[in-house]
Design an enzyme around this catalytic site. Structure first.
Site, mmCIF file in Angstrom:
data_model
loop_
_atom_site.group_PDB
_atom_site.id
_atom_site.type_symbol
_atom_site.label_atom_id
_atom_site.label_comp_id
_atom_site.label_asym_id
_atom_site.label_seq_id
_atom_site.Cartn_x
_atom_site.Cartn_y
_atom_site.Cartn_z
ATOM 1 C CB CYS A 154 6.018 0.788 -12.427
ATOM 2 S SG CYS A 154 6.782 2.272 -13.058
ATOM 3 N NE ARG A 175 12.550 7.844 -12.921
ATOM 4 C CZ ARG A 175 12.485 6.738 -13.635
ATOM 5 N NH1 ARG A 175 13.011 6.690 -14.839
ATOM 6 N NH2 ARG A 175 11.877 5.666 -13.160
ATOM 7 C CG HIS A 209 6.446 2.033 -7.416
ATOM 8 N ND1 HIS A 209 6.741 0.772 -7.857
ATOM 9 C CD2 HIS A 209 6.834 2.876 -8.395
ATOM 10 C CE1 HIS A 209 7.302 0.852 -9.068
ATOM 11 N NE2 HIS A 209 7.365 2.121 -9.416
HETATM 12 N N1 GLN Z 1 11.746 1.607 -16.433
HETATM 13 C C1 GLN Z 1 10.413 2.059 -16.440
HETATM 14 C C2 GLN Z 1 10.238 3.551 -16.498
HETATM 15 O O1 GLN Z 1 11.093 4.303 -16.047
HETATM 16 C C3 GLN Z 1 9.717 1.472 -15.216
HETATM 17 C C4 GLN Z 1 10.096 2.100 -13.916
HETATM 18 C C5 GLN Z 1 9.463 1.442 -12.744
HETATM 19 O O2 GLN Z 1 9.117 0.261 -12.796
HETATM 20 N N2 GLN Z 1 9.304 2.175 -11.650
HETATM 21 O O3 GLN Z 1 9.216 3.977 -16.995
#
Ligand code: GLN
Length: 273
Positions: free
Chosen positions: A100, A137, A213
């Protein structure tokens, strides 16, 4: 050489800044699966106090997810000789798993929701942009089929001929567009790189980049074995075959998740998003 003589140095990128999303589990899985086979393991923190020589000394690298602010702090530090060392390692085939926020920094840049564009290392030919606070998101379970050709072949062999599917969980605001770097896989369930083109993650030499993840490796332990095997083969320049471990519970967990998501791997699947 017997197993006790083999030693694996695991590099962990910025443990304090890049451990927001539980990706430390990837490190634990590589460590445990190596120890269970009798290999010696050292964990090296590749953080603000690390040198370029520390980076050069690792055999496999783990990089976790981070929030935008922490990503910026990491990139302020990961410059000069240290950046060159990481670039050298990955370009020369050191294996790793980057989740990520890490792949966003291995690409050309990441544009966060708030603040300036964060310049990345440009090791992966990809760019990542957060489309702004009015966009949702990408959060939820993620299932992909590995399509990166060499990796897919290797994983298939480890799995006794089965197609390599990875089960995970994504949580990101940034959307990633690949340039020439090969994708890791195709999305079967979830959103992946950007929710539009059906790609997920990236694969460069032996570096696995993913939005998954979970963390990724406890749910997909055969990927950890691929990383360990690749690292040891490269280090000792000899064939290494890993003794089998009992993964019944992990494999049952995967089946349960696929069932819960109603993912039928036999039929073509729609990309959600
Ligand atoms: N900050 C980044 C995003 O929101 C990565 C998030 C993450 O590593 N889960 O895309």
């Amino acid at each position: 050489m017997n197993n006790q003589e083999l030693e694996l140095n695991i590099g962990w990128l910025y443990p304090r800044l890049m451990s927001t999303y539980g990706d430390r589990g990837n490190l634990i899985v590589i460590e445990k699966r190596s120890l269970w086979r009798g290999y010696k393991v050292n964990i090296i923190h590749l953080d603000q106090n690390a040198t370029a020589a520390d980076i050069h000394g690792v055999d496999v690298i783990v990089g976790g997810g981070a929030q935008d602010r922490q990503q910026e702090l990491v990139m302020r530090n990961l410059q000069g000789e240290k950046a060159d060392a990481l670039r050298d390692k990955l370009d020369n085939g050191t294996p790793g798993v980057f989740t990520c926020g890490s792949p966003q920094l291995l690409g050309h840049y990441y544009e966060p929701n708030i603040g300036q564009r964060i310049q990345g290392l440009g090791i992966l030919d990809l760019v990542s942009v957060h489309p702004g606070e009015n966009t949702q998101r990408c959060i939820g379970n993620l299932v992909i089929e590995v399509t990166a050709s060499r990796l897919a072949e290797d994983l298939k062999e480890i799995l006794g001929g089965a197609t390599p599917y990875l089960v995970g969980f994504e949580n990101h605001g940034g959307r990633t567009k690949l340039g020439t770097t090969e994708g890791l896989g195709r999305v079967i369930y979830g959103l992946g790189n950007n929710g539009e083109d059906g790609t997920e993650g990236a694969f460069h030499r032996n570096a696995i980049a993913t939005y998954s993840h979970g963390p990724l490796l406890p749910k997909n332990p055969f990927v950890a074995d691929w990383l360990i095997q690749t690292a040891l083969r490269l280090k000792y320049e000899q064939p290494i075959s890993l003794s089998p471990l009992d993964d019944t519970l992990a494999m049952q967990g995967r089946e349960a998740m696929l069932k819960r998501l109603s993912v039928n791997l036999e039929t073509p699947v729609e990309v959600k998003g």
